[in-house]
Design a protein around this motif. Structure first.
Motif, mmCIF file in Angstrom:
data_model
loop_
_atom_site.group_PDB
_atom_site.id
_atom_site.type_symbol
_atom_site.label_atom_id
_atom_site.label_comp_id
_atom_site.label_asym_id
_atom_site.label_seq_id
_atom_site.Cartn_x
_atom_site.Cartn_y
_atom_site.Cartn_z
ATOM 1 N N HIS A 169 0.867 -1.178 0.000
ATOM 2 C CA HIS A 169 0.000 0.000 0.000
ATOM 3 C C HIS A 169 0.900 1.223 0.000
ATOM 4 O O HIS A 169 1.765 1.359 0.876
ATOM 5 C CB HIS A 169 -0.907 0.000 1.239
ATOM 6 C CG HIS A 169 -1.826 1.176 1.305
ATOM 7 N ND1 HIS A 169 -2.644 1.545 0.260
ATOM 8 C CD2 HIS A 169 -2.049 2.087 2.301
ATOM 9 C CE1 HIS A 169 -3.344 2.620 0.609
ATOM 10 N NE2 HIS A 169 -2.988 2.969 1.830
ATOM 11 N N ASN A 170 0.710 2.101 -0.994
ATOM 12 C CA ASN A 170 1.571 3.280 -1.140
ATOM 13 C C ASN A 170 3.058 2.919 -1.116
ATOM 14 O O ASN A 170 3.871 3.605 -0.491
ATOM 15 C CB ASN A 170 1.278 4.313 -0.038
ATOM 16 C CG ASN A 170 -0.085 4.957 -0.212
ATOM 17 O OD1 ASN A 170 -0.594 5.034 -1.327
ATOM 18 N ND2 ASN A 170 -0.690 5.396 0.872
ATOM 19 N N GLY A 171 3.391 1.806 -1.768
ATOM 20 C CA GLY A 171 4.789 1.405 -1.880
ATOM 21 C C GLY A 171 5.380 0.744 -0.644
ATOM 22 O O GLY A 171 6.559 0.387 -0.634
ATOM 23 N N GLN A 172 4.567 0.564 0.386
ATOM 24 C CA GLN A 172 5.060 -0.062 1.626
ATOM 25 C C GLN A 172 4.398 -1.413 1.848
ATOM 26 O O GLN A 172 3.233 -1.609 1.514
ATOM 27 C CB GLN A 172 4.773 0.841 2.834
ATOM 28 C CG GLN A 172 5.604 2.100 2.857
ATOM 29 C CD GLN A 172 5.256 2.967 4.048
ATOM 30 O OE1 GLN A 172 4.132 3.454 4.171
ATOM 31 N NE2 GLN A 172 6.203 3.170 4.938
ATOM 32 N N LEU A 173 5.152 -2.316 2.453
ATOM 33 C CA LEU A 173 4.610 -3.622 2.806
ATOM 34 C C LEU A 173 3.824 -3.464 4.110
ATOM 35 O O LEU A 173 4.390 -3.072 5.131
ATOM 36 C CB LEU A 173 5.774 -4.605 3.017
ATOM 37 C CG LEU A 173 5.448 -6.097 2.953
ATOM 38 C CD1 LEU A 173 5.026 -6.493 1.555
ATOM 39 C CD2 LEU A 173 6.669 -6.907 3.371
ATOM 40 N N ILE A 174 2.510 -3.721 4.068
ATOM 41 C CA ILE A 174 1.713 -3.527 5.288
ATOM 42 C C ILE A 174 1.260 -4.843 5.916
ATOM 43 O O ILE A 174 0.751 -4.847 7.038
ATOM 44 C CB ILE A 174 0.489 -2.613 5.043
ATOM 45 C CG1 ILE A 174 -0.479 -3.212 4.006
ATOM 46 C CG2 ILE A 174 0.930 -1.211 4.628
ATOM 47 C CD1 ILE A 174 -1.835 -2.502 3.955
ATOM 48 N N ALA A 175 1.430 -5.963 5.216
ATOM 49 C CA ALA A 175 1.052 -7.260 5.796
ATOM 50 C C ALA A 175 1.774 -8.385 5.064
ATOM 51 O O ALA A 175 2.080 -8.271 3.884
ATOM 52 C CB ALA A 175 -0.459 -7.471 5.709
ATOM 53 N N ASP A 176 2.038 -9.464 5.796
ATOM 54 C CA ASP A 176 2.718 -10.633 5.239
ATOM 55 C C ASP A 176 2.344 -11.818 6.121
ATOM 56 O O ASP A 176 2.648 -11.838 7.311
ATOM 57 C CB ASP A 176 4.238 -10.415 5.269
ATOM 58 C CG ASP A 176 5.043 -11.611 4.757
ATOM 59 O OD1 ASP A 176 4.448 -12.683 4.537
ATOM 60 O OD2 ASP A 176 6.264 -11.465 4.595
#
Length: 249
Positions: free
Chosen positions: A213-220
């Protein structure tokens, strides 16, 4: 499970736009990883960075134990990285067979045209396009062109295959057929990272999901955990989806 791909603090800037921000991620051999997120989240940029189309502005990419942060596209192909493209653009005047043979020739050193064509026939048979092998690519339906794109990617003998929205624009029967092919590829030992908007397909095929989201990893994590993650619900899935799956309220 041993690791095949690792991204460490990977960022990519395009003039004023930060397309990826410090993304750290690992992909294990043999897994099917779902890469999801809203439009513009940086998913295709991430694939482009790994495959050498647009190199990372900072950070490192390691594939099969080798630093590939600065490799060219043809080098990544020869190492065993392959991909399909969201917008399918085959060589329109070439036959389906020669489209696939061209991919084999591009990625394999010393491949002869004869052996490339023999290999291409096998890949076309696998994706169900044997009967269309001599047809110009321009005459194929969208669903067939998507399968041709997959055959081209397979002709590059990938260890890791990126699938960029292979189901976009397909009807439910075509999606079901594509999903079966993905299951077969995974059973054959190819590691798969798939960008996909159809959550039904993601949940059916993927053993793990990462969300940008917006170039960031927010979940894995595991699919069910990711689908109920409040950050993911807010950024991507929305309240309606969350209520249907019991993620909220």
């Amino acid at each position: 499970m041993s690791e095949i791909l690792r991204l460490q603090s990977v960022s990519r800037r395009f003039s004023g736009l930060q397309a990826l921000r410090d993304v750290s991620l690992n992909v294990n051999k043999g897994e099917v990883l779902g890469l999801i997120g809203p439009n513009g989240a940086g998913k295709t940029t991430l694939v482009n960075v790994v495959t050498g189309v647009t190199p990372a502005s900072s950070g490192t990419v390691t594939f099969d134990g080798q630093d590939i942060t600065r490799v060219k596209t043809y080098q990544s192909a020869r190492l065993g990285l392959s991909r399909t493209f969201q917008i399918v653009q085959p060589f329109a005047e070439f036959s389906a067979l020669d489209n696939v043979a061209a991919a084999a020739l591009f990625s394999q050193r010393g491949e002869s045209l004869k052996s490339a064509r023999e290999e291409a026939r096998q890949h076309l048979a696998f994706v169900g396009l044997e009967a269309q092998s001599e047809q110009p690519a321009a005459t194929l339906t969208l669903a067939m062109r998507k399968r041709l794109e997959l055959a081209k990617a397979l002709a590059m003998r990938p260890k890791l295959l990126f699938l960029d929205e292979v189901n976009a624009g397909l009807n439910s029967a075509e999606v079901e057929r594509a999903t079966k092919l993905i299951h077969q590829l995974a059973a054959n030992g190819i590691t798969i990272v798939m960008i996909e908007h159809l959550m039904k397909v993601v949940l059916n095929v993927c053993s793990r999901i990462v969300v940008l989201h917006n170039g960031q990893l927010i979940a894995d994590g595991q699919p069910r955990d990711v689908m109920t993650n409040p950050l993911v619900v807010e950024a991507y899935l929305g309240q309606q989806y969350a209520q249907r799956t019991g993620a909220h309220g």
